[in-house]
Motif scaffolding. Sequence first.
Motif, mmCIF file in Angstrom:
data_model
loop_
_atom_site.group_PDB
_atom_site.id
_atom_site.type_symbol
_atom_site.label_atom_id
_atom_site.label_comp_id
_atom_site.label_asym_id
_atom_site.label_seq_id
_atom_site.Cartn_x
_atom_site.Cartn_y
_atom_site.Cartn_z
ATOM 1 N N UNK A 1 0.851 -1.196 0.000
ATOM 2 C CA UNK A 1 0.000 0.000 0.000
ATOM 3 C C UNK A 1 0.886 1.245 0.000
ATOM 4 N N UNK A 2 0.401 2.289 -0.659
ATOM 5 C CA UNK A 2 1.222 3.477 -0.871
ATOM 6 C C UNK A 2 0.460 4.746 -0.492
ATOM 7 N N UNK A 3 1.225 5.806 -0.255
ATOM 8 C CA UNK A 3 0.638 7.115 0.040
ATOM 9 C C UNK A 3 1.418 8.181 -0.740
ATOM 10 N N UNK A 4 0.799 9.365 -0.983
ATOM 11 C CA UNK A 4 -0.619 9.708 -0.772
ATOM 12 C C UNK A 4 -1.521 8.781 -1.583
ATOM 13 N N UNK A 5 -2.755 8.670 -1.158
ATOM 14 C CA UNK A 5 -3.652 7.674 -1.733
ATOM 15 C C UNK A 5 -3.818 7.837 -3.235
ATOM 16 N N UNK A 6 -3.881 9.080 -3.694
ATOM 17 C CA UNK A 6 -4.113 9.320 -5.121
ATOM 18 C C UNK A 6 -2.851 9.047 -5.945
ATOM 19 N N UNK B 1 2.890 7.215 -4.173
ATOM 20 C CA UNK B 1 4.319 7.432 -4.380
ATOM 21 C C UNK B 1 5.169 6.601 -3.422
ATOM 22 N N UNK B 2 4.809 6.630 -2.143
ATOM 23 C CA UNK B 2 5.651 6.011 -1.114
ATOM 24 C C UNK B 2 4.960 4.821 -0.447
ATOM 25 N N UNK B 3 5.726 3.785 -0.193
ATOM 26 C CA UNK B 3 5.209 2.617 0.526
ATOM 27 C C UNK B 3 5.010 2.976 1.993
ATOM 28 N N UNK B 4 3.819 2.745 2.530
ATOM 29 C CA UNK B 4 3.574 3.153 3.914
ATOM 30 C C UNK B 4 4.184 2.185 4.934
ATOM 31 N N UNK B 5 4.674 1.044 4.476
ATOM 32 C CA UNK B 5 5.381 0.117 5.364
ATOM 33 C C UNK B 5 6.815 -0.118 4.901
#
Length: 317
Positions: A290-295, A298-302
């Motif tokens: 899963x990545x952020x920002x949601x739209x 860009x970045x992996x949240x883990x």
Amino acid sequence: ALEPLSVGLAIGVASALTGYLSHPRFYCSYVECCPRAEQRLNATALKAQLDNRLFGQHLAKDVVLKAVLGFSNNPSPKKPLMLSLHGWAGTGKNFLSQILAEQVHPAGLRSKFVHLFLATLHFPHHDQVKLYKEQLQNWIRGNVSACPSSVFIFDEMDKMHPGVIDAIKPFLDYYEEVDGVSYRKAIFIFLSNAGGDLINKAALDFWSSGKRREDIQLKDLEPLLSVGVFNNKNSGLWHSSIIDRNLIDYFVPFLPLEQRHVKMCVRAEMAARGYAVDEKIVQEVADEMTYFPKEQRIYSDKGCKTVQAKLDIHEDF
């Protein structure tokens, strides 16, 4: 009766053998020994490990490599080396601390000269802060007495009760000795998620303004981290005398990882398991993160934290 010559020869051989067996190099080939004072880190080996095993962290690699080698090559440092690593989970903080520990002591985290403290395990109760501080001082004093180049890693600093870590302040300061013990060759490393939001925002701002990730410099983040962590009530460094006395040599930021970095982690894990790298599997695992920002995603949240678990479900490939 033995001839005098035979007795003398036997004694000579026994003495030589005893001397050989008791020689430090022989002894230390079977039992772990503290590195000699004149030993230096292998710069080439450390750089290779960081390049090959730590992904997406140009700042952390550069800062730690220069800091550690400069410290190792200094025959008489004025204080211990103190590094504080900050960033979200899965970005490589634990990984880098392990690499560094292995370079100082080949057994790494298994070494009797490398000491890992987990805030939630070793310092769980708020009402026992005074006891923890006493125990921590005694532990560090005893281990540095045994090996001046001991490495101490404090994980989960964001979960540590404020005040506990201030117990080690005397050991980090510019003292030649404290109670007859010199701490100047020791290395202390803090690992914390605190400040991760500040780092992520700065990285996102760089991306939004069209700047390259690799253009982010330490000066862009270190002041934010030092002030942010000092004023963070949920951090073990909240209003800490260690920060107030400027005893942390470097606040090292770990940037959020992009999908290309996640793919590097997947490839490295596949190679470590002895598999041929399959780019289809690499993409599938990266897509499952899963990545952020949601739209923009860009970045992996883990970071790369769940790569091993996600690769497990592809074991049949």
